[in-house]
Enzyme design. Structure first.
Site, PDB file in Angstrom:
ATOM      1  N   GLY A 170       0.212 -10.200 -27.961  1.00 18.92           N
ATOM      2  CA  GLY A 170       0.552  -9.531 -26.703  1.00 18.92           C
ATOM      3  C   GLY A 170       1.007 -10.526 -25.649  1.00 18.92           C
ATOM      4  N   SER A 191     -11.808  -2.826 -22.150  1.00 21.49           N
ATOM      5  CA  SER A 191     -11.294  -2.168 -20.950  1.00 21.49           C
ATOM      6  C   SER A 191     -12.350  -1.315 -20.255  1.00 21.49           C
ATOM      7  CB  SER A 191     -10.127  -1.265 -21.373  1.00 21.49           C
ATOM      8  OG  SER A 191      -9.828  -0.335 -20.362  1.00 21.49           O
ATOM      9  N   GLU A 246     -11.787   1.415 -19.159  1.00 19.04           N
ATOM     10  CA  GLU A 246     -11.560   2.801 -19.594  1.00 19.04           C
ATOM     11  C   GLU A 246     -12.644   3.257 -20.565  1.00 19.04           C
ATOM     12  OE1 GLU A 246      -9.211   5.295 -18.912  1.00 19.04           O
ATOM     13  OE2 GLU A 246      -8.650   4.085 -17.196  1.00 19.04           O
ATOM     14  N   TYR A 276      -6.963   6.471 -25.798  1.00 22.76           N
ATOM     15  CA  TYR A 276      -6.939   5.033 -25.513  1.00 22.76           C
ATOM     16  C   TYR A 276      -8.352   4.492 -25.314  1.00 22.76           C
ATOM     17  CZ  TYR A 276      -6.424   0.766 -22.738  1.00 22.76           C
ATOM     18  OH  TYR A 276      -6.545  -0.517 -22.257  1.00 22.76           O
ATOM     19  N   GLY A 280       0.962  11.798  -9.777  1.00 26.57           N
ATOM     20  CA  GLY A 280      -0.005  12.806 -10.222  1.00 26.57           C
ATOM     21  C   GLY A 280      -1.212  12.870  -9.295  1.00 26.57           C
ATOM     22  N   ARG A 338      -3.255  14.093 -15.912  1.00 23.48           N
ATOM     23  CA  ARG A 338      -3.674  13.880 -17.301  1.00 23.48           C
ATOM     24  C   ARG A 338      -4.589  14.993 -17.827  1.00 23.48           C
ATOM     25  NH1 ARG A 338      -4.421   7.300 -16.668  1.00 23.48           N
ATOM     26  NH2 ARG A 338      -2.196   7.004 -16.309  1.00 23.48           N
TER      27      ARG A 338
HETATM   28  P1  GDP Z   1      -5.404   3.462 -16.012  1.00 25.34           P
HETATM   29  O1  GDP Z   1      -6.589   3.397 -15.109  1.00 25.34           O
HETATM   30  O2  GDP Z   1      -5.437   2.433 -17.107  1.00 25.34           O
HETATM   31  O3  GDP Z   1      -5.124   4.818 -16.548  1.00 25.34           O
HETATM   32  O4  GDP Z   1      -4.156   2.992 -15.104  1.00 25.34           O
HETATM   33  P2  GDP Z   1      -2.922   3.790 -14.451  1.00 25.34           P
HETATM   34  O5  GDP Z   1      -2.320   2.850 -13.479  1.00 25.34           O
HETATM   35  O6  GDP Z   1      -2.014   4.342 -15.507  1.00 25.34           O
HETATM   36  O7  GDP Z   1      -3.594   5.030 -13.696  1.00 25.34           O
HETATM   37  C1  GDP Z   1      -4.539   4.854 -12.681  1.00 25.34           C
HETATM   38  C2  GDP Z   1      -4.851   6.195 -12.029  1.00 25.34           C
HETATM   39  O8  GDP Z   1      -3.725   6.630 -11.283  1.00 25.34           O
HETATM   40  C3  GDP Z   1      -5.197   7.330 -12.999  1.00 25.34           C
HETATM   41  O9  GDP Z   1      -6.318   8.031 -12.503  1.00 25.34           O
HETATM   42  C4  GDP Z   1      -3.970   8.225 -12.949  1.00 25.34           C
HETATM   43  O10 GDP Z   1      -4.238   9.605 -13.188  1.00 25.34           O
HETATM   44  C5  GDP Z   1      -3.545   8.017 -11.496  1.00 25.34           C
HETATM   45  N1  GDP Z   1      -2.140   8.394 -11.244  1.00 25.34           N
HETATM   46  C6  GDP Z   1      -1.700   9.270 -10.319  1.00 25.34           C
HETATM   47  N2  GDP Z   1      -0.367   9.400 -10.399  1.00 25.34           N
HETATM   48  C7  GDP Z   1       0.049   8.597 -11.404  1.00 25.34           C
HETATM   49  C8  GDP Z   1       1.341   8.314 -11.967  1.00 25.34           C
HETATM   50  O11 GDP Z   1       2.369   8.836 -11.554  1.00 25.34           O
HETATM   51  N3  GDP Z   1       1.369   7.394 -12.983  1.00 25.34           N
HETATM   52  C9  GDP Z   1       0.234   6.789 -13.458  1.00 25.34           C
HETATM   53  N4  GDP Z   1       0.328   5.883 -14.442  1.00 25.34           N
HETATM   54  N5  GDP Z   1      -0.993   7.058 -12.951  1.00 25.34           N
HETATM   55  C10 GDP Z   1      -1.076   7.945 -11.942  1.00 25.34           C
END
Ligand code: GDP
Length: 323
Positions: free
Chosen positions: A8, A123, A125, A147, A209, A276
């Site tokens: 990676g 992670s 997560e 994931y 979102g 999501r």
């Molecule tokens: P994660 O914590 O690894 O899932 O990192 P992300 O950056 O993909 O998402 C962080 C948070 O942002 C999550 O709770 C998503 O639901 C929220 N989120 C809100 N809008 C968006 C969007 O448009 N894109 C992504 N990637 N996350 C979003």
């Protein structure tokens, strides 16, 4: 000269880690998978300093060969399908790359260089629907996405190889970590890139979102130092790496728009497409153990991180070089 193998390496963390190890005088080997459209954007500045080895996470023979060729003192397994949202439409590929591939890497090390030290990129997560606030190394896991489930397998198989084969294997439970090299689909980078485009008149809106979720966001450049520190200890162990500060997505958006003097409410549009199937509402890490045992310290705070990312995206869209 110490030797390190990184999987990676072309990703965000791999590129910062490769820089750090090169600075420390390591010989750095990078695993790369053949593609017809290679992307070396994150490592362009150090591409000729990395010794490239062809291999694929799903092909154990190629991994054994990569370990044999690199003969590493340290192996950093950072490769994976790393985007949570993509893990619902591609749950099986996520399982193969994010879960089972960890066993492939551990087997390659066990067979070809069992005394190499091994770092697994675990992670926050894995905490998912959090069972305690803040989360520490002993907090029970409750993953909320394919994931998260896959990362949990990777975490436990790393612990198991340490206990079964006495391997020096560590699992770093890293909370969200970001930078100008973060993939554009992650929310931080999506926001900073969107803000830069709006500021420069290249876009008129930013579609997002769930704005209510809360994350513990740190700077990736700080976090790769913790990976290295874990492999320099006398005994292998697992560590939470985090800032201990939590912000909502809305706060992130606000800080990013404020940085360029715009009001986020004029530009952000909520789009159900980015919500999501199951959400991780909040993540907040307590990294006291890492601070005490590794002496790890954080350098870049939240506001500074967001400002740096917006500035980098402004430069990039204006056609100027980004560090
Ligand atoms: P994660 O914590 O690894 O899932 O990192 P992300 O950056 O993909 O998402 C962080 C948070 O942002 C999550 O709770 C998503 O639901 C929220 N989120 C809100 N809008 C968006 C969007 O448009 N894109 C992504 N990637 N996350 C979003």
């Amino acid at each position: 000269m110490k030797r390190a193998l990184i999987t990676g390496v072309t990703g965000q963390d791999g590129s910062y880690l490769a820089e750090l190890l090169l600075e420390k005088g390591y010989q750095v080997f990078g695993l790369r998978r053949r593609t017809s459209t290679p992307n070396y954007e994150n490592v362009a500045h150090i591409q000729d300093k990395i010794e490239w080895i062809s291999g694929d996470l799903t092909d154990l023979a190629s991994l054994i060969e990569a370990v044999r060729i690199s003969n590493p003192d340290e192996v950093y397994n950072l490769a994976a399908q790393s985007f949570v949202a993509a893990s619902w439409p591609q749950p099986i590929a996520t399982g193969q790359l994010t879960a089972l591939a960890v066993t492939n890497m551990l087997e390659a090390v066990r067979i070809a260089k069992p005394d190499a030290r091994f770092y697994q990129a675990s992670s926050s997560e894995m905490f998912g629907k959090v069972q305690a606030i803040p989360q520490v190394e002993t907090t029970p896991f409750y993953p909320r996405s394919p994931y998260g489930v896959a990362k949990l397998y990777g975490h436990w198989i790393t612990v198991n190889y340490r206990e079964s084969f006495n391997m020096f294997a560590c699992s770093g439970i890293l909370f969200n970590h970001e930078s100008p090299r973060r993939g554009l689909e992650f929310v931080t980078r999506k926001v900073t890139d969107g803000v830069a485009q709006i500021k420069l008149g290249l876009a008129t809106e930013l579609r997002l979102g769930n704005l209510d979720s809360q994350r513990d966001w740190g700077f990736a450049g700080d976090y790769v130092k913790a990976m290295w520190l874990m492999l320099q200890q006398d005994t292998p162990d697992d560590f939470v790496i985090s800032t201990g500060e939590m912000h909502t997505v809305e706060e992130l958006v606000q800080v990013a728009f404020d940085h360029v003097g715009l009001n986020w409410r004029d530009y952000v549009v909520i789009d159900e497409k980015f919500v999501r199937p199951a959400e991780v509402d909040l993540l907040l890490g307590d990294c006291t153990k890492a601070k005490q045992e590794l002496g790890w310290e954080l350098e870049v705070g939240f506001k500074q991180l967001v400002a740096n990312m917006v500035d980098a995206d402004l430069k990039r869209h204006a056609g100027r070089p980004v560090e």
